[in-house]
Design a protein around this motif. Sequence first.
Motif, PDB file in Angstrom:
ATOM      1  N   PHE A 329       0.839  -1.195   0.000  1.00  0.00           N
ATOM      2  CA  PHE A 329       0.000   0.000   0.000  1.00  0.00           C
ATOM      3  C   PHE A 329       0.873   1.244   0.000  1.00  0.00           C
ATOM      4  CE2 PHE A 329       0.847  -0.979   4.417  1.00  0.00           C
ATOM      5  CZ  PHE A 329       1.061   0.250   5.015  1.00  0.00           C
ATOM      6  N   ASP A 330       0.269   2.378  -0.364  1.00  0.00           N
ATOM      7  CA  ASP A 330       0.993   3.642  -0.437  1.00  0.00           C
ATOM      8  C   ASP A 330       0.097   4.763   0.087  1.00  0.00           C
ATOM      9  OD1 ASP A 330       2.972   5.512  -1.031  1.00  0.00           O
ATOM     10  OD2 ASP A 330       2.264   5.808  -3.085  1.00  0.00           O
ATOM     11  N   VAL A 331       0.559   5.450   1.117  1.00  0.00           N
ATOM     12  CA  VAL A 331      -0.171   6.564   1.733  1.00  0.00           C
ATOM     13  C   VAL A 331       0.702   7.802   1.559  1.00  0.00           C
ATOM     14  CG1 VAL A 331      -1.200   7.464   3.847  1.00  0.00           C
ATOM     15  CG2 VAL A 331      -1.226   4.997   3.394  1.00  0.00           C
ATOM     16  N   ALA A 332       0.252   8.773   0.746  1.00  0.00           N
ATOM     17  CA  ALA A 332       1.146   9.869   0.381  1.00  0.00           C
ATOM     18  C   ALA A 332       0.389  11.177   0.186  1.00  0.00           C
ATOM     19  CB  ALA A 332       1.898   9.528  -0.914  1.00  0.00           C
ATOM     20  N   GLY A 333       1.045  12.269   0.588  1.00  0.00           N
ATOM     21  CA  GLY A 333       0.554  13.612   0.286  1.00  0.00           C
ATOM     22  C   GLY A 333      -0.712  13.998   1.016  1.00  0.00           C
ATOM     23  N   ASN A 334      -1.000  13.385   2.158  1.00  0.00           N
ATOM     24  CA  ASN A 334      -2.220  13.676   2.895  1.00  0.00           C
ATOM     25  C   ASN A 334      -1.970  14.704   3.996  1.00  0.00           C
ATOM     26  OD1 ASN A 334      -4.041  11.414   1.757  1.00  0.00           O
ATOM     27  ND2 ASN A 334      -2.207  10.321   2.409  1.00  0.00           N
ATOM     28  N   ARG A 335      -3.024  15.433   4.337  1.00  0.00           N
ATOM     29  CA  ARG A 335      -2.993  16.336   5.500  1.00  0.00           C
ATOM     30  C   ARG A 335      -3.843  15.714   6.589  1.00  0.00           C
ATOM     31  NH1 ARG A 335      -1.926  18.582   9.435  1.00  0.00           N
ATOM     32  NH2 ARG A 335      -1.810  20.823   9.866  1.00  0.00           N
ATOM     33  N   ILE A 336      -3.233  15.436   7.738  1.00  0.00           N
ATOM     34  CA  ILE A 336      -3.879  14.674   8.804  1.00  0.00           C
ATOM     35  C   ILE A 336      -3.793  15.470  10.096  1.00  0.00           C
ATOM     36  CG2 ILE A 336      -3.844  12.501  10.084  1.00  0.00           C
ATOM     37  CD1 ILE A 336      -2.338  11.283   7.658  1.00  0.00           C
ATOM     38  N   CYS A 337      -4.923  15.645  10.788  1.00  0.00           N
ATOM     39  CA  CYS A 337      -4.884  16.392  12.039  1.00  0.00           C
ATOM     40  C   CYS A 337      -5.943  15.883  13.009  1.00  0.00           C
ATOM     41  CB  CYS A 337      -5.079  17.891  11.784  1.00  0.00           C
ATOM     42  SG  CYS A 337      -6.704  18.340  11.160  1.00  0.00           S
ATOM     43  N   ALA A 338      -5.690  16.138  14.312  1.00  0.00           N
ATOM     44  CA  ALA A 338      -6.646  15.873  15.383  1.00  0.00           C
ATOM     45  C   ALA A 338      -7.171  14.443  15.332  1.00  0.00           C
ATOM     46  CB  ALA A 338      -7.794  16.871  15.326  1.00  0.00           C
ATOM     47  N   GLY A 491      17.126  18.223  -8.234  1.00  0.00           N
ATOM     48  CA  GLY A 491      18.543  17.903  -8.256  1.00  0.00           C
ATOM     49  C   GLY A 491      19.318  18.349  -7.047  1.00  0.00           C
ATOM     50  N   THR A 492      18.700  19.114  -6.129  1.00  0.00           N
ATOM     51  CA  THR A 492      19.395  19.559  -4.933  1.00  0.00           C
ATOM     52  C   THR A 492      19.319  18.494  -3.847  1.00  0.00           C
ATOM     53  OG1 THR A 492      17.421  20.642  -4.055  1.00  0.00           O
ATOM     54  CG2 THR A 492      18.848  21.949  -5.479  1.00  0.00           C
ATOM     55  N   ARG A 493      20.138  18.667  -2.816  1.00  0.00           N
ATOM     56  CA  ARG A 493      20.125  17.737  -1.684  1.00  0.00           C
ATOM     57  C   ARG A 493      18.717  17.691  -1.092  1.00  0.00           C
ATOM     58  NH1 ARG A 493      24.019  18.108   3.721  1.00  0.00           N
ATOM     59  NH2 ARG A 493      22.677  16.850   5.105  1.00  0.00           N
ATOM     60  N   SER A 494      18.331  16.527  -0.627  1.00  0.00           N
ATOM     61  CA  SER A 494      16.961  16.340  -0.156  1.00  0.00           C
ATOM     62  C   SER A 494      16.628  17.248   1.019  1.00  0.00           C
ATOM     63  CB  SER A 494      16.747  14.880   0.246  1.00  0.00           C
ATOM     64  OG  SER A 494      17.615  14.519   1.314  1.00  0.00           O
ATOM     65  N   ASP A 495      15.399  17.775   0.991  1.00  0.00           N
ATOM     66  CA  ASP A 495      14.863  18.522   2.123  1.00  0.00           C
ATOM     67  C   ASP A 495      14.313  17.536   3.150  1.00  0.00           C
ATOM     68  OD1 ASP A 495      15.406  20.740   0.604  1.00  0.00           O
ATOM     69  OD2 ASP A 495      13.305  21.226   0.188  1.00  0.00           O
ATOM     70  N   LEU A 496      14.184  17.985   4.371  1.00  0.00           N
ATOM     71  CA  LEU A 496      13.522  17.216   5.407  1.00  0.00           C
ATOM     72  C   LEU A 496      12.025  17.495   5.387  1.00  0.00           C
ATOM     73  CD1 LEU A 496      16.117  17.882   8.230  1.00  0.00           C
ATOM     74  CD2 LEU A 496      15.582  15.614   7.304  1.00  0.00           C
ATOM     75  N   GLY A 497      11.249  16.521   5.781  1.00  0.00           N
ATOM     76  CA  GLY A 497       9.816  16.734   5.892  1.00  0.00           C
ATOM     77  C   GLY A 497       9.058  16.444   4.612  1.00  0.00           C
ATOM     78  N   ALA A 498       7.764  16.791   4.637  1.00  0.00           N
ATOM     79  CA  ALA A 498       6.835  16.379   3.589  1.00  0.00           C
ATOM     80  C   ALA A 498       7.138  16.975   2.229  1.00  0.00           C
ATOM     81  CB  ALA A 498       5.405  16.727   4.009  1.00  0.00           C
ATOM     82  N   PHE A 507       2.543  16.380  -4.929  1.00  0.00           N
ATOM     83  CA  PHE A 507       1.590  16.643  -3.861  1.00  0.00           C
ATOM     84  C   PHE A 507       1.572  18.090  -3.378  1.00  0.00           C
ATOM     85  CE2 PHE A 507       3.506  12.355  -3.333  1.00  0.00           C
ATOM     86  CZ  PHE A 507       2.417  11.612  -3.780  1.00  0.00           C
ATOM     87  N   TYR A 508       2.614  18.853  -3.676  1.00  0.00           N
ATOM     88  CA  TYR A 508       2.722  20.215  -3.141  1.00  0.00           C
ATOM     89  C   TYR A 508       3.130  21.199  -4.233  1.00  0.00           C
ATOM     90  CZ  TYR A 508       2.602  17.662   1.235  1.00  0.00           C
ATOM     91  OH  TYR A 508       2.232  16.833   2.263  1.00  0.00           O
ATOM     92  N   ASP A 509       2.714  22.431  -4.051  1.00  0.00           N
ATOM     93  CA  ASP A 509       3.042  23.512  -4.982  1.00  0.00           C
ATOM     94  C   ASP A 509       4.407  24.079  -4.596  1.00  0.00           C
ATOM     95  OD1 ASP A 509       3.064  25.592  -6.776  1.00  0.00           O
ATOM     96  OD2 ASP A 509       1.646  26.833  -5.641  1.00  0.00           O
ATOM     97  N   ASP A 511       6.730  25.527  -6.444  1.00  0.00           N
ATOM     98  CA  ASP A 511       7.212  26.763  -7.066  1.00  0.00           C
ATOM     99  C   ASP A 511       6.279  27.946  -6.815  1.00  0.00           C
ATOM    100  OD1 ASP A 511       5.111  26.043  -8.666  1.00  0.00           O
ATOM    101  OD2 ASP A 511       6.288  25.762 -10.499  1.00  0.00           O
ATOM    102  N   GLY A 512       5.211  27.737  -6.066  1.00  0.00           N
ATOM    103  CA  GLY A 512       4.352  28.846  -5.668  1.00  0.00           C
ATOM    104  C   GLY A 512       3.510  29.447  -6.765  1.00  0.00           C
ATOM    105  N   ASP A 513       3.244  28.691  -7.850  1.00  0.00           N
ATOM    106  CA  ASP A 513       2.432  29.250  -8.935  1.00  0.00           C
ATOM    107  C   ASP A 513       0.956  28.903  -8.789  1.00  0.00           C
ATOM    108  OD1 ASP A 513       2.412  26.579  -9.608  1.00  0.00           O
ATOM    109  OD2 ASP A 513       3.547  26.810 -11.462  1.00  0.00           O
ATOM    110  N   GLY A 514       0.601  28.233  -7.678  1.00  0.00           N
ATOM    111  CA  GLY A 514      -0.793  27.904  -7.425  1.00  0.00           C
ATOM    112  C   GLY A 514      -1.293  26.665  -8.111  1.00  0.00           C
ATOM    113  N   VAL A 515      -0.417  25.913  -8.762  1.00  0.00           N
ATOM    114  CA  VAL A 515      -0.824  24.726  -9.514  1.00  0.00           C
ATOM    115  C   VAL A 515      -0.009  23.531  -9.031  1.00  0.00           C
ATOM    116  CG1 VAL A 515      -1.015  23.668 -11.794  1.00  0.00           C
ATOM    117  CG2 VAL A 515      -1.400  26.120 -11.527  1.00  0.00           C
ATOM    118  N   VAL A 516      -0.705  22.420  -8.755  1.00  0.00           N
ATOM    119  CA  VAL A 516      -0.030  21.159  -8.436  1.00  0.00           C
ATOM    120  C   VAL A 516      -0.326  20.164  -9.548  1.00  0.00           C
ATOM    121  CG1 VAL A 516       0.255  19.298  -6.774  1.00  0.00           C
ATOM    122  CG2 VAL A 516      -0.156  21.632  -5.969  1.00  0.00           C
ATOM    123  N   ALA A 517      -1.545  19.649  -9.578  1.00  0.00           N
ATOM    124  CA  ALA A 517      -1.928  18.746 -10.661  1.00  0.00           C
ATOM    125  C   ALA A 517      -1.941  19.511 -11.981  1.00  0.00           C
ATOM    126  CB  ALA A 517      -3.305  18.151 -10.387  1.00  0.00           C
TER     127      ALA A 517
END
Length: 628
Positions: A329-338, A491-498, A507-509, A511-517
Amino acid sequence: MIWWSCLCTSGSLASAGVTPSDEEEVLLELDEALAGAVDGDTVVLRDGGYIAGSQIRASITLRGEGDQTRLVSPGGGVPALRVVGAEDVVVRDLVLDGDGGARSLLIDSSSVVLERVTFRQGAAPYDGGHLYVRNSEVSGSDLTFVNPVAVAGNGAHVYAIDSTLDLKASVFRNGTAGGLGGALHLRNTHTVLEGCSLVGNVAAAGGGVYAIGGLDTTTTLFDVQLLTNSAIGADGIPADGGGAYLTGGTPRVELARVEGNEAARAGGGVLLVGEGAITASHFEANVAAGGGAVALRDPSHPQIWTNTFRGNTASDLGGTLGVEGSGRFDVAGNRICATSATDGGTLAVQGSEDLAGTFRHNVVSDTAATASGSSVWVRTAQLTMEQNTVVGATSAFRGVVAETGALATVRNNAFVDHDGPVLFAQTDSVVEAAWNLLHAAERTVDAEGDDPVLADPQLAAGDLDCANPLVPAAGTPMVDGGDPDRFDADGTRSDLGATGGTDAHRFYDLDGDGVVAGDCAPFDPDSTEPSGEVPADRIDQDCDGSDLCYVDADGDGVGSADLTPAPSCDDAGVSFATGDCDDADPGRAATCDDTAPPPDSWFCGSAGAGGSLWLPVVCLALVRRRTS
């Protein structure tokens, strides 16, 4: 009792008119009208109530004159209306009433379109309180189903078998089934529900929907609402799937709202068995013993992607997700709280040694376990937990717990504001951890893993609700702070976190252009347009749904120079790496030197005239990681 007749001597009596294809209007009794109608005719029912039980056998349109036109079952278990062996039938603007003792509509071996039909007081001793469909094609829109009962059977509103069902903008409310499917029971039926609401339905299992399909069937729940449905169990039927129980075929849940559902056992919102996908949906306040929002059983590579999970609860295992059995299974790119549970506040995984999954690129906040594993609990299974951000976790014992022969790989995550140590493995289990950021968490040697990053992540300010993305700002320790042998897709060294790692742009924008998919240039804020595809870089520059990968015909992990499109270069038969000079021989990857190699070894090339430089597989593994 309501009577009808064509002898219309008062307004209290109802009549039927048939309009043949030549537009001649004739007043007839209902049964006579339906019996005399031929293909292409339209039968119009004047406003009023009809004791019916009639049957359609021709390709006709049956419609009511107004919104009070009602066909009522004559009793004795006879449906209010039947369509048998007819093609291209249209039924619209009618109320079909089972009168508390029969189905409202039966469709058998037919193709039918339903429009603006209301189903009332349907009841069946076994299956399909309102609508029973067999060997048919049925589409419908603007349908209303209320208060049916399948006393000892399945599908209080709809029971469909060996059929095709396409329903849009319809409401299924307050159905009760003694068996499977409080609203719909779908058996080997290709189904699409779009824009539908399933509210307050109850069954032993599958409170809203119970779908069991074959390999050639799919069940799609698109933009549906599953609200306050319940799976309560019965003799021999476990209480699974409060909102939906989906098994067989390839179920898909997309853009759904799943809220306030409950299962006494597994899958408060949805229980998914085998393969399928749950994407871009919102799960809130669902409750179960295991898998408060979603339970996966014997998973076959299902994707649980880009959902929001808020306030889901499990009394036992997996406040948000519970996984059991064997498979992948694969669980990815979700926002989970509370979210909360006894063990595994966010995710609980237990099964056999053949159960393995990934938990990646998720943002988790305000997660709790009353016993162990505030974020993740794993027993007798394998879990890879990479590139997650976990903030604000509480438990009686640790954040990530592996028990009873489990293996957990924990890398490049950010654990922030934990109320105790993060990692724990029983003596018979293993947690392989490295390059995880730990901040405001109790430090012990056994709970840190290798190369811990001890720094303030400087996350964006705000509370821990799901509305807060908890994304790191530029220049914080999370940026380029991950495993130096891993890289982000730019191509840069990996970031920490999601937001780090090779797949974060899915899963995330970034480059800040408001588009993911649909962003064909995920690292260019000035463009989202397609461009030429770059081989094996995990980015779909031309937005055709695939990457260009190197063909790996012998399956040794290294491809030839030949390129082919594939959804991912991790797939079988393709590779991120190239340079295999003999792609028919898995024993000869990066050299064709005929000097006999050690058995079962790979090589990284020639040492020149003096002989071969024999290097182990680690060399190629490093090449693959650097190019991926």
